[in-house]
Write a protein that holds these residues in place. Structure first.
Motif, PDB file in Angstrom:
ATOM      1  N   MET A   1      47.146  42.078  39.465  1.00 27.09           N
ATOM      2  CA  MET A   1      46.442  42.276  38.209  1.00 27.09           C
ATOM      3  C   MET A   1      45.875  40.942  37.727  1.00 27.09           C
ATOM      4  N   PRO A   2      44.733  40.955  37.054  1.00 31.07           N
ATOM      5  CA  PRO A   2      44.251  39.706  36.443  1.00 31.07           C
ATOM      6  C   PRO A   2      45.197  39.264  35.335  1.00 31.07           C
ATOM      7  N   SER A   3      45.217  37.979  35.065  1.00 27.46           N
ATOM      8  CA  SER A   3      46.177  37.436  34.101  1.00 27.46           C
ATOM      9  C   SER A   3      46.007  38.040  32.712  1.00 27.46           C
ATOM     10  N   TRP A   4      44.762  38.334  32.311  1.00 32.66           N
ATOM     11  CA  TRP A   4      44.554  38.890  30.976  1.00 32.66           C
ATOM     12  C   TRP A   4      45.098  40.304  30.855  1.00 32.66           C
ATOM     13  N   ARG A   5      45.095  41.054  31.959  1.00 32.73           N
ATOM     14  CA  ARG A   5      45.702  42.383  31.948  1.00 32.73           C
ATOM     15  C   ARG A   5      47.219  42.275  31.841  1.00 32.73           C
ATOM     16  N   ASP A   6      47.805  41.347  32.589  1.00 32.13           N
ATOM     17  CA  ASP A   6      49.247  41.128  32.491  1.00 32.13           C
ATOM     18  C   ASP A   6      49.633  40.719  31.073  1.00 32.13           C
TER      19      ASP A   6
ATOM     20  N   ARG B   1      46.922  44.379  45.422  1.00 30.30           N
ATOM     21  CA  ARG B   1      45.940  43.612  44.658  1.00 30.30           C
ATOM     22  C   ARG B   1      46.549  43.204  43.323  1.00 30.30           C
TER      23      ARG B   1
ATOM     24  N   SER C   1      32.942  40.896  31.090  1.00 30.52           N
ATOM     25  CA  SER C   1      33.226  40.725  32.518  1.00 30.52           C
ATOM     26  C   SER C   1      32.738  39.362  33.011  1.00 30.52           C
ATOM     27  N   ARG C   2      31.690  38.842  32.363  1.00 36.47           N
ATOM     28  CA  ARG C   2      31.203  37.479  32.629  1.00 36.47           C
ATOM     29  C   ARG C   2      30.358  37.068  31.428  1.00 36.47           C
TER      30      ARG C   2
END
Length: 224
Positions: free
Chosen positions: A37-42, A35, A204-205
């Protein structure tokens, strides 16, 4: 359950939660490794890597390493990486990716004092009650070199929310316990262990009280 206060949980409850975590994450390990990682975590990780490079840090411990996705990035960037996770299944997957990973609890890290220049811990500490969180942060300070940096990310909320989450679509096992703290609570806890040098939150939204809380903290000296 939503509350404005938090009281310590009995040790038996903590042991039961840990057993549930191991069951859940052991079952999820292979899927989580696939899975992305979301781009903001990267982006948060890359910013932390750049900061560590500027400070000439070399050794990094990840608390809650999962299958080693962040660990692979730290290793590729040239850092001496060590991972720790409560789940033997996650550690097995991380080791299969040639990472140095160990089965361990965040509240009892099996490493010597001042062993690491930096610590990275994402989406892990929100699974701990207040007593456990204090123990985990104390352990992070203990294994860090004096003045070292640690980055912490966890899911929080606009109001303190404590209890098991609803099961996700993929039924990997028992519902996981979450201790979602407010921004002020998290900053206060972190401030007891170091100086918060960076801080941001991400909803989260739009319009949601559920958010990701991220901080980079300069460690204080260990408590006597």
């Amino acid at each position: 359950m939503t509350s404005t206060t938090s009281t310590p949980d009995p040790p038996a409850d903590r042991e039961a939660r840990r057993a549930d975590f191991r069951a859940y994450y052991d079952a999820e390990a292979a899927d989580r490794a696939l899975r992305p990682m979301p781009s903001w975590r990267d982006a948060a990780r890359e910013e932390f890597l750049a900061r560590l490079t500027d400070e000439r840090s070399r050794t990094v411990l990840e608390v809650g390493c999962g299958p080693g996705l962040d660990g692979a990035a730290f290793t590729a960037a040239g850092f001496a990486y060590t991972g720790a996770d409560l789940s033997p299944g996650m550690v097995e997957v991380a080791r299969a990716a040639s990472l140095d990973a160990h089965v361990a609890s965040a509240t009892d890290l099996p490493f010597e004092d001042h062993s690491f220049d930096a610590v990275w811990s994402m989406s892990t500490l929100m699974h701990l009650d207040d007593t456990e969180l204090d123990a985990a942060l104390s352990e992070i300070i203990r294994v860090l070199v004096p003045g070292g940096l640690f980055a912490v990310g966890m899911w929080g909320a606009s109001e303190l929310t404590v209890g098991p989450a609803a099961k996700p679509d993929e039924d990997y096992g028992p519902p996981r316990y979450f201790h979602r703290r407010t921004d002020a609570m998290v900053r206060e806890r972190l401030g007891e262990h170091g100086e918060v040098e960076s801080w941001w939150t991400r909803l989260s939204r739009p319009g949601s009280g559920h958010r990701y809380q991220y901080a980079v903290v300069r460690a204080l000296s260990p408590r006597p």
